[in-house]
Scaffold this active site. Structure first.
Site, PDB file in Angstrom:
ATOM      1  N   THR A 111       0.840  -1.191   0.000  1.00 41.48           N
ATOM      2  CA  THR A 111       0.000   0.000   0.000  1.00 41.48           C
ATOM      3  C   THR A 111       0.875   1.241   0.000  1.00 41.48           C
ATOM      4  O   THR A 111       1.886   1.306   0.704  1.00 41.48           O
ATOM      5  CB  THR A 111      -0.932   0.027   1.230  1.00 41.48           C
ATOM      6  OG1 THR A 111      -1.843  -1.076   1.160  1.00 41.48           O
ATOM      7  CG2 THR A 111      -1.738   1.317   1.285  1.00 41.48           C
ATOM      8  N   PHE A 161       1.065   5.176   0.892  1.00 49.21           N
ATOM      9  CA  PHE A 161       0.473   6.192   1.752  1.00 49.21           C
ATOM     10  C   PHE A 161       1.039   7.557   1.391  1.00 49.21           C
ATOM     11  O   PHE A 161       2.202   7.661   0.974  1.00 49.21           O
ATOM     12  CB  PHE A 161       0.799   5.912   3.229  1.00 49.21           C
ATOM     13  CG  PHE A 161       0.174   4.668   3.790  1.00 49.21           C
ATOM     14  CD1 PHE A 161      -0.968   4.735   4.567  1.00 49.21           C
ATOM     15  CD2 PHE A 161       0.736   3.416   3.557  1.00 49.21           C
ATOM     16  CE1 PHE A 161      -1.552   3.594   5.096  1.00 49.21           C
ATOM     17  CE2 PHE A 161       0.166   2.266   4.077  1.00 49.21           C
ATOM     18  CZ  PHE A 161      -0.982   2.364   4.846  1.00 49.21           C
TER      19      PHE A 161
END
Length: 284
Positions: free
Chosen positions: A179, A181
């Site tokens: 992921t 961010f």
């Protein structure tokens, strides 16, 4: 004594967003928020109320699930700026109450995306998946239930926070699950030119004309600018107006990107730079 600086994230303590905050801002106080809207509000502040956090840590893309829903609704009008990016390799553990064994588990709690990313172990052990609002929240629910037949698919940090045993490690189906961010700030902080690779994020609306997008993007090609992201969204429910979120390699002060952005303005409306920030080393 000065109060510690605070960074807000969405989720309960032990979530992946919390883990990223601890990794990159270890001396800051991490502020858990129930929703993305609450995270943005914590940094923006409200009428008559000052902000309760200095920065926000927001997931924006996942290598399996794609873009994170809702973020594109908040970013353009938030008044916040992207000042950094961080990538996290997503790891999920199967957590149970102290003393429980994997053979006892019959149900597993987690966020719908986490359940979908750990299908193999669920299928292998015949577990019944139950959807929770948050991966860390699932761990809290299992800890509160104190039932050895219940388990949670959660980040490793959640085991530490909620006092659970790890029944199985790294149970995600894909080992590339990552992921991205972004860190948001009220203050616009621009990365310096020439200090290393830079990412520029911006939004724009194309004019409702034939080949408008083709013409708008032509300047990036002719000036040798690498575009790494281009996503479209409807604006205000109108099917004729399209907004784009784009990211490119480079700094707006560099001649090539400066010329490309200048050309972009001829074929678009509402061009807004969201941030100019150092590229995370993960990209290399």
């Amino acid at each position: 004594m000065t109060s510690p600086r605070r960074i807000a994230y969405q989720g309960e303590p032990g979530a992946n967003s919390h883990l990223v905050c601890r990794q990159h801002y270890p001396d800051w106080e991490a502020l858990a928020c129930a929703s993305f809207e609450d995270v943005f509000a914590a940094v923006e502040g409200g009428p008559g109320v000052g902000p309760s956090a200095d920065l926000a840590m927001i997931p924006i893309d996942n290598s399996i699930a794609g873009r994170v829903a809702d973020i594109h609704h908040f970013l353009p009008d938030s008044g916040l700026h992207i000042i950094a990016e961080h990538f996290l390799r997503i790891r999920f553990h199967l957590l149970g109450v102290p003393g429980a064994s994997l053979d006892q588990v019959t149900t597993v709690h987690s966020h719908v995306h986490a359940l979908g990313q750990c299908r193999k172990i669920i299928r292998e052990h015949g577990l019944v998946p139950l959807i929770s609002g948050d991966t860390a929240g699932a761990a809290r629910e299992v800890a509160e239930a104190a039932d050895p037949t219940q388990a949670a698919i959660s980040p490793p940090l959640a085991a530490e926070i909620y006092g659970l045993d790890v029944l199985a490690e790294d149970i995600e189906d894909e080992d590339h699950n990552t992921t991205r961010f972004v860190v948001l700030s009220r203050d616009y902080v621009e990365a310096p030119v020439g200090a290393g690779p830079v990412v520029t994020s911006f939004i724009f609306n194309v004019r409702n004309l034939p080949a408008a997008l083709y013409k708008a993007l032509g300047g990036f090609a002719t000036n040798g600018v690498n575009m790494t992201k281009l996503e479209s969204y409807m604006v205000g429910g109108h099917f004729s107006a399209t907004q784009f979120l784009a990211e490119v390699d480079g700094h707006p002060s560099e001649p090539g990107l400066a010329r490309a952005l200048e050309e972009l303005a001829f074929f678009t409306t509402d061009v807004k730079v969201l941030g100019v920030y150092p590229a995370d080393s993960f990209r290399a």
